[in-house]
Write a protein that holds these residues in place. Structure first.
Motif, PDB file in Angstrom:
ATOM      1  N   LEU A   1      -5.795  27.015 -38.991  1.00 11.27           N
ATOM      2  CA  LEU A   1      -6.347  28.370 -39.027  1.00 11.27           C
ATOM      3  C   LEU A   1      -7.471  28.766 -40.081  1.00 11.27           C
ATOM      4  CD1 LEU A   1      -2.594  29.969 -38.497  1.00 11.27           C
ATOM      5  CD2 LEU A   1      -4.617  29.499 -36.498  1.00 11.27           C
ATOM      6  N   THR A   2      -8.308  29.485 -39.821  1.00  6.44           N
ATOM      7  CA  THR A   2      -9.439  29.896 -40.666  1.00  6.44           C
ATOM      8  C   THR A   2      -8.725  30.999 -41.711  1.00  6.44           C
ATOM      9  OG1 THR A   2     -10.189  31.862 -39.350  1.00  6.44           O
ATOM     10  CG2 THR A   2     -11.043  29.587 -39.202  1.00  6.44           C
ATOM     11  N   ALA A   3      -9.264  31.319 -42.845  1.00  6.19           N
ATOM     12  CA  ALA A   3      -8.646  32.413 -43.614  1.00  6.19           C
ATOM     13  C   ALA A   3      -8.760  33.622 -42.944  1.00  6.19           C
ATOM     14  CB  ALA A   3      -9.944  32.559 -44.940  1.00  6.19           C
ATOM     15  N   GLU A   4      -9.534  33.908 -41.941  1.00  5.28           N
ATOM     16  CA  GLU A   4      -9.685  35.224 -41.164  1.00  5.28           C
ATOM     17  C   GLU A   4      -8.319  35.286 -40.114  1.00  5.28           C
ATOM     18  OE1 GLU A   4     -12.435  33.456 -41.414  1.00  5.28           O
ATOM     19  OE2 GLU A   4     -13.470  34.604 -42.612  1.00  5.28           O
ATOM     20  N   GLN A   5      -8.272  34.079 -39.584  1.00  4.83           N
ATOM     21  CA  GLN A   5      -6.860  33.983 -38.743  1.00  4.83           C
ATOM     22  C   GLN A   5      -5.614  34.361 -39.131  1.00  4.83           C
ATOM     23  OE1 GLN A   5      -8.317  30.192 -37.304  1.00  4.83           O
ATOM     24  NE2 GLN A   5      -8.513  31.092 -34.959  1.00  4.83           N
ATOM     25  N   ILE A   6      -5.556  33.774 -40.712  1.00  2.00           N
ATOM     26  CA  ILE A   6      -4.521  33.777 -41.420  1.00  2.00           C
ATOM     27  C   ILE A   6      -4.187  35.300 -41.894  1.00  2.00           C
ATOM     28  CG2 ILE A   6      -3.431  33.494 -43.786  1.00  2.00           C
ATOM     29  CD1 ILE A   6      -4.735  30.428 -43.622  1.00  2.00           C
ATOM     30  N   ALA A   7      -5.196  35.812 -42.241  1.00  2.00           N
ATOM     31  CA  ALA A   7      -5.445  37.546 -42.619  1.00  2.00           C
ATOM     32  C   ALA A   7      -4.883  38.059 -41.582  1.00  2.00           C
ATOM     33  CB  ALA A   7      -6.612  37.751 -42.993  1.00  2.00           C
ATOM     34  N   GLN A   8      -5.160  37.822 -40.259  1.00  2.00           N
ATOM     35  CA  GLN A   8      -5.123  38.835 -38.964  1.00  2.00           C
ATOM     36  C   GLN A   8      -3.501  38.396 -38.801  1.00  2.00           C
ATOM     37  OE1 GLN A   8      -6.826  40.814 -37.224  1.00  2.00           O
ATOM     38  NE2 GLN A   8      -4.977  41.259 -36.368  1.00  2.00           N
ATOM     39  N   LYS A   9      -2.910  36.884 -38.636  1.00  2.00           N
ATOM     40  CA  LYS A   9      -1.601  36.751 -38.438  1.00  2.00           C
ATOM     41  C   LYS A   9      -0.551  37.716 -39.573  1.00  2.00           C
ATOM     42  CE  LYS A   9       1.501  32.872 -38.121  1.00  2.00           C
ATOM     43  NZ  LYS A   9       1.793  31.406 -38.406  1.00  2.00           N
ATOM     44  N   GLN A  10      -0.929  37.663 -40.818  1.00  2.00           N
ATOM     45  CA  GLN A  10      -0.166  38.358 -41.742  1.00  2.00           C
ATOM     46  C   GLN A  10      -0.061  39.749 -41.282  1.00  2.00           C
ATOM     47  OE1 GLN A  10      -2.150  37.214 -45.428  1.00  2.00           O
ATOM     48  NE2 GLN A  10      -0.744  35.441 -45.721  1.00  2.00           N
ATOM     49  N   LEU A  11      -1.242  40.326 -40.914  1.00  2.00           N
ATOM     50  CA  LEU A  11      -1.380  41.711 -40.487  1.00  2.00           C
ATOM     51  C   LEU A  11      -0.499  42.146 -39.422  1.00  2.00           C
ATOM     52  CD1 LEU A  11      -2.636  44.651 -40.775  1.00  2.00           C
ATOM     53  CD2 LEU A  11      -4.729  43.877 -39.296  1.00  2.00           C
ATOM     54  N   ASP A  12      -0.604  41.231 -38.208  1.00  2.00           N
ATOM     55  CA  ASP A  12       0.123  41.341 -37.066  1.00  2.00           C
ATOM     56  C   ASP A  12       1.698  41.494 -37.402  1.00  2.00           C
ATOM     57  OD1 ASP A  12      -2.077  41.373 -35.744  1.00  2.00           O
ATOM     58  OD2 ASP A  12      -1.958  39.430 -34.904  1.00  2.00           O
ATOM     59  N   GLU A  13       2.054  40.580 -38.328  1.00  2.00           N
ATOM     60  CA  GLU A  13       3.355  40.357 -38.840  1.00  2.00           C
ATOM     61  C   GLU A  13       4.001  41.695 -39.312  1.00  2.00           C
ATOM     62  OE1 GLU A  13       3.627  36.777 -41.128  1.00  2.00           O
ATOM     63  OE2 GLU A  13       3.673  35.358 -39.085  1.00  2.00           O
ATOM     64  N   ALA A  14       3.260  42.305 -40.281  1.00  2.00           N
ATOM     65  CA  ALA A  14       3.345  43.331 -41.253  1.00  2.00           C
ATOM     66  C   ALA A  14       3.396  44.515 -40.130  1.00  2.00           C
ATOM     67  CB  ALA A  14       2.467  43.624 -42.214  1.00  2.00           C
ATOM     68  N   LEU A  15       2.565  44.468 -39.358  1.00  2.00           N
ATOM     69  CA  LEU A  15       2.434  45.627 -38.156  1.00  2.00           C
ATOM     70  C   LEU A  15       3.855  45.648 -37.180  1.00  2.00           C
ATOM     71  CD1 LEU A  15      -1.156  45.862 -37.160  1.00  2.00           C
ATOM     72  CD2 LEU A  15       0.203  47.582 -38.719  1.00  2.00           C
TER      73      LEU A  15
END
Length: 166
Positions: free
Chosen positions: A126-140
């Motif tokens: 995963l790229t840094a952007e993909q990791i950030a998106q995954k964390q955002l999705d989990e928080a939401l």
């Protein structure tokens, strides 16, 4: 020459014996047709693959072409999940050999490993952007579950607040 080197030499000869570049499977079939047998262990598989590449003058496949569909090509740096291990978790690896039933890979936790195609899972790193998106999705998803169970008060009690722009 020990049995290991004899086996590698036999595979190399089978590749060289063919008029055109052949696959490792075809080289093994050629050996079988000549009545030669080779026992394949993980170390031998890696050596055979390296000899095979040399024999057909074929560089390892670029890892940038693999999107996560199907099996990763040889040379791909990706993540592997091996449920057979004591501590099953995703780990970075480099794919060394892909056969019909087995894959050999070099992992961070232990050098060379092999596993059965049906038992392993692979994914691109995963790229840094993909990791950030995954964390955002989990928080939401967490916020949504809180809201569903207790409404806005539950979200507020969990510490979620609107961020003020500075």
């Amino acid at each position: 020459m020990n049995a290991y080197h004899e086996a590698v030499a036999a595979i190399y000869d089978a590749c060289e014996f063919a008029a055109a570049p052949i696959s490792l499977a075809a080289a093994l079939e050629e050996m079988s047709a000549r009545g030669e047998r080779v026992a394949l262990d993980p170390d031998l598989l890696i050596a055979l693959f390296e000899v095979h590449l040399e024999a057909i003058a074929c560089p390892a496949t670029s890892s940038s072409a693999w999107t996560g569909d199907g099996l990763p090509p040889v040379g791909t740096v990706c993540e592997v999940f091996n449920p057979e291990l004591h501590r099953s978790e995703w780990e970075k690896c480099t794919v060394l050999f892909v056969g019909k039933h087995r894959i050999v890979y070099d992992s961070e936790s232990c050098s060379e490993r092999f596993g059965y195609v049906d038992d392993l899972e692979f994914r691109p790193i995963l790229t840094a952007e993909q990791i950030a998106q995954k964390q955002l999705d989990e928080a939401l998803q967490d916020i949504e579950q809180l809201y569903d169970s207790g409404g806005p008060a539950a979200v507020y009690d969990a510490g979620y607040r609107k961020q003020e722009a500075v």
